[in-house]
Structure formats: C-alpha cells, structure tokens
Design a protein around this motif. Structure first.
Motif, PDB file in Angstrom:
ATOM      1  N   THR A  47       0.854  -1.186   0.000  1.00 23.24           N
ATOM      2  CA  THR A  47       0.000   0.000   0.000  1.00 23.24           C
ATOM      3  C   THR A  47       0.892   1.238   0.000  1.00 23.24           C
ATOM      4  N   VAL A  48       0.291   2.380  -0.316  1.00 25.08           N
ATOM      5  CA  VAL A  48       0.991   3.662  -0.235  1.00 25.08           C
ATOM      6  C   VAL A  48       0.102   4.659   0.493  1.00 25.08           C
ATOM      7  N   ALA A  49       0.714   5.722   0.982  1.00 23.21           N
ATOM      8  CA  ALA A  49      -0.052   6.850   1.512  1.00 23.21           C
ATOM      9  C   ALA A  49      -0.303   7.816   0.365  1.00 23.21           C
ATOM     10  N   VAL A  50      -1.477   8.434   0.372  1.00 17.45           N
ATOM     11  CA  VAL A  50      -1.878   9.411  -0.638  1.00 17.45           C
ATOM     12  C   VAL A  50      -2.131  10.723   0.090  1.00 17.45           C
ATOM     13  N   VAL A  51      -1.446  11.790  -0.336  1.00 16.30           N
ATOM     14  CA  VAL A  51      -1.535  13.071   0.360  1.00 16.30           C
ATOM     15  C   VAL A  51      -2.001  14.154  -0.612  1.00 16.30           C
ATOM     16  N   GLY A  52      -3.112  14.803  -0.245  1.00 17.25           N
ATOM     17  CA  GLY A  52      -3.641  15.909  -1.038  1.00 17.25           C
ATOM     18  C   GLY A  52      -3.528  17.211  -0.282  1.00 17.25           C
ATOM     19  N   PRO A  53      -4.065  18.291  -0.850  1.00 15.48           N
ATOM     20  CA  PRO A  53      -3.969  19.605  -0.214  1.00 15.48           C
ATOM     21  C   PRO A  53      -4.649  19.698   1.156  1.00 15.48           C
ATOM     22  N   LYS A  54      -5.687  18.881   1.401  1.00  9.22           N
ATOM     23  CA  LYS A  54      -6.446  18.995   2.650  1.00  9.22           C
ATOM     24  C   LYS A  54      -6.376  17.773   3.553  1.00  9.22           C
ATOM     25  N   GLY A  55      -5.883  16.673   3.046  1.00 11.52           N
ATOM     26  CA  GLY A  55      -5.899  15.466   3.868  1.00 11.52           C
ATOM     27  C   GLY A  55      -5.131  14.342   3.218  1.00 11.52           C
ATOM     28  N   ARG A  56      -5.181  13.188   3.873  1.00 10.04           N
ATOM     29  CA  ARG A  56      -4.437  12.036   3.368  1.00 10.04           C
ATOM     30  C   ARG A  56      -5.169  10.745   3.682  1.00 10.04           C
ATOM     31  N   PHE A  57      -4.828   9.729   2.931  1.00  6.55           N
ATOM     32  CA  PHE A  57      -5.247   8.362   3.218  1.00  6.55           C
ATOM     33  C   PHE A  57      -3.987   7.523   3.333  1.00  6.55           C
ATOM     34  N   THR A  77     -16.569  11.280  -2.331  1.00  6.92           N
ATOM     35  CA  THR A  77     -16.380  11.520  -0.899  1.00  6.92           C
ATOM     36  C   THR A  77     -14.895  11.546  -0.545  1.00  6.92           C
ATOM     37  N   ASP A  78     -14.123  10.592  -1.088  1.00  4.75           N
ATOM     38  CA  ASP A  78     -12.680  10.577  -0.868  1.00  4.75           C
ATOM     39  C   ASP A  78     -12.039  11.869  -1.382  1.00  4.75           C
ATOM     40  N   ALA A  79     -12.509  12.349  -2.523  1.00  2.00           N
ATOM     41  CA  ALA A  79     -11.944  13.563  -3.136  1.00  2.00           C
ATOM     42  C   ALA A  79     -12.093  14.760  -2.207  1.00  2.00           C
ATOM     43  N   PHE A  80     -13.254  14.880  -1.552  1.00  2.00           N
ATOM     44  CA  PHE A  80     -13.457  15.969  -0.593  1.00  2.00           C
ATOM     45  C   PHE A  80     -12.457  15.861   0.555  1.00  2.00           C
ATOM     46  N   THR A  81     -12.234  14.644   1.024  1.00  2.00           N
ATOM     47  CA  THR A  81     -11.340  14.423   2.162  1.00  2.00           C
ATOM     48  C   THR A  81      -9.911  14.872   1.872  1.00  2.00           C
ATOM     49  N   VAL A  82      -9.397  14.546   0.680  1.00  2.00           N
ATOM     50  CA  VAL A  82      -8.007  14.907   0.368  1.00  2.00           C
ATOM     51  C   VAL A  82      -7.878  16.279  -0.292  1.00  2.00           C
ATOM     52  N   GLY A  83      -9.009  16.869  -0.711  1.00  2.00           N
ATOM     53  CA  GLY A  83      -8.980  18.226  -1.234  1.00  2.00           C
ATOM     54  C   GLY A  83      -8.665  18.364  -2.707  1.00  2.00           C
ATOM     55  N   VAL A  84      -9.109  17.398  -3.508  1.00  2.00           N
ATOM     56  CA  VAL A  84      -8.959  17.495  -4.963  1.00  2.00           C
ATOM     57  C   VAL A  84     -10.333  17.389  -5.611  1.00  2.00           C
ATOM     58  N   ASN A  85     -10.425  17.789  -6.877  1.00  2.00           N
ATOM     59  CA  ASN A  85     -11.702  17.741  -7.592  1.00  2.00           C
ATOM     60  C   ASN A  85     -11.520  16.997  -8.912  1.00  2.00           C
ATOM     61  N   PRO A  86     -11.419  15.662  -8.837  1.00  2.00           N
ATOM     62  CA  PRO A  86     -11.191  14.893 -10.059  1.00  2.00           C
ATOM     63  C   PRO A  86     -12.470  14.727 -10.873  1.00  2.00           C
ATOM     64  N   THR A 101       0.309  13.516  -4.123  1.00  2.00           N
ATOM     65  CA  THR A 101       1.594  12.985  -3.659  1.00  2.00           C
ATOM     66  C   THR A 101       1.397  11.583  -3.094  1.00  2.00           C
ATOM     67  N   LEU A 102       2.320  10.701  -3.455  1.00  2.00           N
ATOM     68  CA  LEU A 102       2.303   9.309  -3.011  1.00  2.00           C
ATOM     69  C   LEU A 102       3.535   9.063  -2.159  1.00  2.00           C
ATOM     70  N   ILE A 103       3.356   8.367  -1.033  1.00  2.00           N
ATOM     71  CA  ILE A 103       4.475   8.082  -0.141  1.00  2.00           C
ATOM     72  C   ILE A 103       4.560   6.572   0.087  1.00  2.00           C
ATOM     73  N   GLY A 104       5.733   6.037  -0.216  1.00  2.00           N
ATOM     74  CA  GLY A 104       6.004   4.617   0.002  1.00  2.00           C
ATOM     75  C   GLY A 104       7.161   4.458   0.981  1.00  2.00           C
ATOM     76  N   PRO A 105       7.545   3.242   1.281  1.00  2.00           N
ATOM     77  CA  PRO A 105       8.611   3.015   2.256  1.00  2.00           C
ATOM     78  C   PRO A 105      10.000   3.457   1.794  1.00  2.00           C
ATOM     79  N   ALA A 106      10.200   3.604   0.468  1.00  2.00           N
ATOM     80  CA  ALA A 106      11.525   3.967  -0.041  1.00  2.00           C
ATOM     81  C   ALA A 106      11.579   5.368  -0.640  1.00  2.00           C
ATOM     82  N   GLY A 107      10.456   6.074  -0.653  1.00  2.00           N
ATOM     83  CA  GLY A 107      10.468   7.411  -1.233  1.00  2.00           C
ATOM     84  C   GLY A 107       9.076   7.936  -1.482  1.00  2.00           C
ATOM     85  N   GLU A 108       9.041   9.103  -2.126  1.00  2.00           N
ATOM     86  CA  GLU A 108       7.742   9.686  -2.465  1.00  2.00           C
ATOM     87  C   GLU A 108       7.768  10.212  -3.889  1.00  2.00           C
TER      88      GLU A 108
END
Length: 189
Positions: A47-57, A77-86, A101-108
């Motif tokens: 899995t990876v972390a997903v980071v937007g302007p307003k939040g992350r998963f 609903t997810d889009a509102f949480t991370v702050g993007v409008n796809p 932005t995507l964050i994994g164990p070896a980089g982003e």
C-alpha cells in the motif's frame, strides 16, 4: 434476463513500473495479496499513503500488474477528504486531471495528473456481449434491486476477450444502493 455481478471498487491506485521502484526500491516487484475478478489483475500486498492539499489516506491498496501510467481512483467523498476535484473518467483517461503525492517506504512521488473518479462500467467478455447484443462503449441502464433500489444510467460497456463479466461501481454508488460485491444487478437497456 441480463444479470451481472457487482464489484464494489474502493479507493485504489495503479502504479507505473518507474513509480513502483521510486516508492519501494530499485527492481521491486509487487506481491499478490489476492486475485481480482478480471483475469491477470490482483490486489497487491503493498500500500501507499496518498496526500492531497487537505488530507491524506494511509494504506491505499495498489492493484497490479504495473501500468504504463500511475492512476489513483477515488470516490467523490474521498476527493473531498483529500482536497482534490477529479473528473469522472474511464480508466486510463487522465489528461487534465489533478495530481497528488504518493508516499512509500523507499520514497515519495508527486504526480502532476492521474486522479479520477472512475466512471461506472461493466466488463463484458466478447462472448457475453455478443449473446446480449452489447457493443464496446455502449451506454447502458442498470438496476440494482434491494432495500434502496437504484437505477444507474450511462454505465459504460467495456468489451474484450480479456475480460470477465463484472460491473464496477465505487463505494459512494454502492452505499447509495445499499449493495455490495457479489450482489446482482440487472441490465435494463
């Protein structure tokens, strides 16, 4: 009667080979957690972390195998949480979509585009489509029965001899209909 199984598609990401290596390390290969309904497709252990302007998963599931372009599929609903409008788009049609932005164990990695709300669609094997008189890209009307019955219009038919019969809707649509993976929908037209 044209019945089709429902597959509820939670937020997930498809990564390019380059992005897999940047997030997990040089030469890294995704590990299979479980096979998906479409032949050759799988949910990865990783899995990876997903980071937007307003939040992350955190722990957004990667689906494999690697693709030519990285694409994040989320619900409205997810889009509102991370702050993007796809936009609502077919898979692979990421031109002009937001990045993230995507964050994994070896980089982003920050992708400039690639975030979509996946258009509802049905995968048809060519034999099923021919039997029912359905052609690729045809827009269908589908009914989901149940306590909160719902009629979905504009469901895209995707026809290939590489597909298995399955309708994909996102979690917002599934919640609205009170349905889940494995339930059956009826193609009305």
């Amino acid at each position: 009667m044209k019945q089709v199984p429902i597959g509820v598609s939670a937020r997930h990401i498809h990564l390019s080979e380059n992005h897999i290596e940047r997030l997990f390390g040089s030469g890294y290969q995704l590990q299979v957690l479980k096979d998906l309904s479409q032949p050759g497709q799988f949910a990865a252990v990783e899995t990876v972390a997903v980071v937007g302007p307003k939040g992350r998963f955190d722990k957004v599931r990667i689906l494999g195998p690697a693709r030519s372009k990285t694409q994040l599929e989320i619900s409205r609903t997810d889009a509102f949480t991370v702050g993007v409008n796809p936009p609502v788009r077919e898979s692979g049609h990421t031109e002009g979509t937001p990045g993230i932005t995507l964050i994994g164990p070896a980089g982003e990695v920050t992708i400039e585009e690639g975030v979509i709300v996946a258009a509802r669609h049905i995968h048809f094997h060519t034999d099923d489509a021919a039997q029912w008189g359905i052609v690729d890209k045809q827009l269908l009307t589908v009914k989901i029965d149940g306590e909160r019955s719902l009629i979905l219009e504009g469901v895209i038919a995707r026809v290939s001899d590489q597909y298995a019969l399955d309708m994909h809707i996102d979690t917002d649509e599934a919640n609205a209909a009170g349905t889940k993976t494995g339930h059956i929908a009826l193609i009305l037209s």
